[in-house]
Scaffold this motif. Structure first.
Motif, short mmCIF file in Angstrom:
data_model
loop_
_atom_site.label_atom_id
_atom_site.label_comp_id
_atom_site.label_asym_id
_atom_site.label_seq_id
_atom_site.Cartn_x
_atom_site.Cartn_y
_atom_site.Cartn_z
N LYS A 182 0.83 -1.20 0.00
CA LYS A 182 0.00 0.00 0.00
C LYS A 182 0.86 1.25 0.00
N ASP A 183 1.86 1.31 0.88
CA ASP A 183 2.66 2.52 0.99
C ASP A 183 3.69 2.64 -0.13
N ALA A 184 4.15 1.51 -0.67
CA ALA A 184 5.05 1.58 -1.83
C ALA A 184 4.30 2.14 -3.05
N LEU A 185 3.03 1.77 -3.20
CA LEU A 185 2.23 2.35 -4.27
C LEU A 185 2.07 3.85 -4.10
N MET A 186 1.87 4.28 -2.85
CA MET A 186 1.76 5.71 -2.58
C MET A 186 3.09 6.42 -2.88
N PHE A 187 4.19 5.76 -2.60
CA PHE A 187 5.50 6.33 -2.96
C PHE A 187 5.59 6.55 -4.46
N LEU A 188 5.11 5.60 -5.25
CA LEU A 188 5.14 5.74 -6.70
C LEU A 188 4.23 6.87 -7.18
N VAL A 189 3.12 7.06 -6.49
CA VAL A 189 2.19 8.14 -6.86
C VAL A 189 2.87 9.50 -6.74
N TYR A 190 3.68 9.67 -5.70
CA TYR A 190 4.26 10.98 -5.40
C TYR A 190 5.69 11.15 -5.90
#
Length: 389
Positions: A182-190
């Motif tokens: 979940k948080d790795a995906l958010m890292f990719l978003v930003y």
């Protein structure tokens, strides 16, 4: 007493003499003398990030003898980024931790964003020590700053990027895989992909794929496929993982079996998969069932157990359990008719779709439009009074 200007001038002149190929030192002196702080910040930021300008400890010395003299005049978020890049070059992690800790004493000057940025950078350095105490401090930062990060406004994604880098790094170390995912995906978003070094992209793509395949509650593989991260696996020993992600996204049971056979040796070296083989097989069966439901028009979602068994390659007697499992995970909603051996599906969990799946959706919308048109024509011919207003 020597003035700051004199000290700066002496330091930059000495560096320019020692490294004549680095013309940036002379330019720094010009900008500093002209008090052109914005341009100077840009130049220093570019200089410290460029590996080609590194000469031993020259960038650590640049902070100690130059940047510290005007850091208060810099945009503080930019300063936090520059300081973090310099800390990465410290000989000892403890030196980086000490420098950031000291800088965080100036929170009134730093402001909220620069403070959060440096706290997250500090957390990343602490995680690299493998110390349980440091890991606990990093965990506390993740917990304390999440709400603040989620509440940040503006277009700058720098702070969310480093926050989710910290949180995903932490969950990679301690688990569970679904939290990392979940948080790795958010890292990719930003985070712009070009800002991530190629080696780190490869590691992140590998870790994300393994987390998606083995993590609890992860049934939406389109989220990863919608990013360019899996391209980092092309022409590498882990290229099979990219194929596996697409197989899971499509719910392709036969493709899964083929990959498991073709890459048995590589898969055997991945404990994340070998430790959860039964769970992984269950997940691909659930995804195959979900894809079967997706393929059905909304008005034809009464699906026989025999059809589900054929699609999932499961024995007929295990189909009811699979359907109930899908319902318990809230992947579908519906009603099971045990006598007729049919499940009526009324709802399917939304997923991120690829181009091929979107084309299928467009085709269904076209079919629906055609049926509506046919109904309209029928009513106009047989019961025109119903269409009069």
């Amino acid at each position: 007493m020597t003035s700051a200007s004199s000290r700066v001038s002496a330091f930059l002149s000495a560096q320019a003499n020692d490294y004549p190929e680095l013309t940036q030192y002379e330019r720094m002196q010009q900008l500093y003398s002209g008090k052109l702080w914005h341009q100077l910040t840009d130049l220093v930021d570019e200089f410290v990030r460029d590996p080609e300008t590194t000469r031993g400890e020259n960038k650590v010395q640049l902070y100690e003898h130059f940047i510290c003299e005007f850091e208060g005049r810099m945009n503080q978020l930019r300063f936090a980024q520059v300081l973090t890049e310099i800390c990465k070059l410290q000989a000892e992690t403890s030196d980086a931790v000490a420098l950031i800790t000291t800088t965080l004493e100036k929170q009134a000057r730093l402001g909220q964003e620069a403070t959060i940025y440096l706290e997250c950078a500090l957390g990343l350095f602490r995680l690299s020590t493998q110390s349980e105490a440091d890991r606990a401090l990093a965990a506390a930062t993740i917990k304390e700053k999440r709400e603040s990060v989620e509440g940040l406004g503006g277009d700058d994604t720098t702070v969310p990027s480093i926050y989710y880098q910290l949180s995903s790094t932490y969950y990679k170390l301690v688990g569970p895989p679904e939290s990392f995912y979940k948080d790795a995906l958010m890292f990719l978003v930003y985070t712009p992909m070009e800002s991530v070094p190629q080696e780190e992209r490869y590691t992140l793509a590998t870790d994300l794929s393994l987390a998606a395949i083995t993590g609890n509650g992860i049934y939406n593989f389109g989220e990863v496929l919608a990013t360019p991260i899996l391209s980092a696996l092309e022409a590498t020993p882990n290229a099979w993982l990219s194929k596996m992600m697409r197989v899971f996204h499509a719910g392709d049971i036969d493709g899964f079996g083929t990959l498991m056979d073709e890459h048995a040796a590589a898969i055997a070296e991945q404990p994340a998969i070998t430790a959860r083989v039964d769970f992984v097989k269950e997940k691909i069966a659930l995804l195959a069932f979900m894809d079967l439901v997706f393929q059905k028009p909304a008005h034809e979602r009464g699906i026989a157990f025999a059809e589900i068994a054929e699609r999932t390659r499961l024995p007929l007697e295990q189909v009811e359990w699979l359907v109930m499992r899908a319902m318990s995970l809230k992947l579908i909603k519906g009603v099971i008719d045990e006598i007729e051996q049919v499940v009526e599906v009324s709802w399917l969990q939304p997923r991120v779709l690829e181009v091929g799946q979107l084309e299928q959706m467009v085709g269904r919308l076209d079919e629906w439009t055609a049926r509506v048109k046919e109904t309209q024509v029928f009513l106009e011919e047989q019961a025109p009074e119903l269409l009069q207003f």
